[in-house]
Write a protein that holds these residues in place. Structure first.
Motif, PDB file in Angstrom:
ATOM      1  N   LEU A 129      -4.948  -4.395  -5.257  1.00 36.91           N
ATOM      2  CA  LEU A 129      -3.680  -3.711  -5.558  1.00 36.91           C
ATOM      3  C   LEU A 129      -3.012  -4.294  -6.805  1.00 36.91           C
ATOM      4  O   LEU A 129      -1.884  -3.933  -7.132  1.00 36.91           O
ATOM      5  CB  LEU A 129      -2.729  -3.825  -4.360  1.00 36.91           C
ATOM      6  CG  LEU A 129      -3.180  -3.137  -3.079  1.00 36.91           C
ATOM      7  CD1 LEU A 129      -2.229  -3.451  -1.934  1.00 36.91           C
ATOM      8  CD2 LEU A 129      -3.307  -1.641  -3.274  1.00 36.91           C
ATOM      9  N   MET A 153       0.841  -1.202   0.000  1.00 35.04           N
ATOM     10  CA  MET A 153       0.000   0.000   0.000  1.00 35.04           C
ATOM     11  C   MET A 153       0.871   1.244   0.000  1.00 35.04           C
ATOM     12  O   MET A 153       0.602   2.193  -0.738  1.00 35.04           O
ATOM     13  CB  MET A 153      -0.936  -0.002   1.220  1.00 35.04           C
ATOM     14  CG  MET A 153      -2.060  -1.015   1.132  1.00 35.04           C
ATOM     15  SD  MET A 153      -2.999  -1.137   2.674  1.00 35.04           S
ATOM     16  CE  MET A 153      -3.694   0.530   2.775  1.00 35.04           C
ATOM     17  N   LEU A 170      -8.022   1.984  -0.456  1.00 40.79           N
ATOM     18  CA  LEU A 170      -8.195   0.534  -0.541  1.00 40.79           C
ATOM     19  C   LEU A 170      -9.609   0.139  -0.121  1.00 40.79           C
ATOM     20  O   LEU A 170     -10.216  -0.742  -0.736  1.00 40.79           O
ATOM     21  CB  LEU A 170      -7.148  -0.194   0.304  1.00 40.79           C
ATOM     22  CG  LEU A 170      -7.155  -1.722   0.186  1.00 40.79           C
ATOM     23  CD1 LEU A 170      -6.979  -2.175  -1.260  1.00 40.79           C
ATOM     24  CD2 LEU A 170      -6.072  -2.327   1.079  1.00 40.79           C
ATOM     25  N   ARG A 187     -11.878   0.619  -3.034  1.00 41.43           N
ATOM     26  CA  ARG A 187     -11.671  -0.427  -4.039  1.00 41.43           C
ATOM     27  C   ARG A 187     -12.340  -1.743  -3.622  1.00 41.43           C
ATOM     28  O   ARG A 187     -12.792  -2.507  -4.473  1.00 41.43           O
ATOM     29  CB  ARG A 187     -10.183  -0.682  -4.253  1.00 41.43           C
ATOM     30  CG  ARG A 187      -9.446   0.467  -4.901  1.00 41.43           C
ATOM     31  CD  ARG A 187      -7.989   0.128  -5.092  1.00 41.43           C
ATOM     32  NE  ARG A 187      -7.223   1.285  -5.511  1.00 41.43           N
ATOM     33  CZ  ARG A 187      -5.941   1.250  -5.850  1.00 41.43           C
ATOM     34  NH1 ARG A 187      -5.293   0.088  -5.846  1.00 41.43           N
ATOM     35  NH2 ARG A 187      -5.312   2.351  -6.202  1.00 41.43           N
ATOM     36  N   ALA A 244      -7.685  -7.949  -0.775  1.00 34.48           N
ATOM     37  CA  ALA A 244      -6.951  -6.687  -0.645  1.00 34.48           C
ATOM     38  C   ALA A 244      -5.754  -6.659  -1.593  1.00 34.48           C
ATOM     39  O   ALA A 244      -5.513  -5.653  -2.275  1.00 34.48           O
ATOM     40  CB  ALA A 244      -6.504  -6.483   0.799  1.00 34.48           C
TER      41      ALA A 244
END
Length: 141
Positions: free
Chosen positions: A129, A86, A96, A99, A125
């Motif tokens: 990314l 991150m 995040l 998203r 998660a």
């Protein structure tokens, strides 16, 4: 995995004093070698959790070179990797969360080493990314 070398020093009153050279200020003790190593893992987890909470850099472990080690649990390793990714991608907890369709508090739990997150949440998660989690199992040293 995050495997931090430890330094064991016999204590005057018996047992061992344990320091983790890669984690300045991380010190603990134990009455036996086994207890000292176990406590080193707990001390490392506590310090790393504080670094994440305070949004600080995470020191990477140096090679063990035959020294005893404090091996972090796999879930902690993934949480630390998520935190570092991150930061590398300049993605905030709020970013995040958006998203993932979650709240920033939900993302915080994914980074919190004291929270028992589910693997599917961690994988989601990383997916948000642009990354995928893989596994590797090896013989113990």
């Amino acid at each position: 995995m995050y495997t931090y070398p430890i330094h064991l020093e016999p204590a005057e009153e018996g047992g061992f004093v344990v320091t983790l050279p890669d984690l300045p200020g991380c010190i603990t003790e134990g009455d036996s070698h086994e207890e000292a190593v176990h406590n080193a893992v707990g001390a490392a987890r506590a310090l790393l959790a504080a670094l994440v909470r305070d949004r600080e850099d995470i020191p990477l472990p140096s090679p063990a070179n035959g020294r005893p080690v404090a091996r972090l649990p796999a879930l902690d390793t993934l949480k630390l990797r998520l935190y570092l990714e991150m930061r590398a991608q300049d993605v905030s907890q709020s970013d995040l969360a958006r998203r993932l369709g979650k709240t920033p508090k939900d993302v915080w739990r994914l980074l919190d080493l004291t929270h028992a997150s589910r693997m599917d949440q961690i994988e989601a998660a990383f997916g948000a990314l642009g990354l995928v989690v893989t596994t590797d199992v090896r013989k113990a040293a």
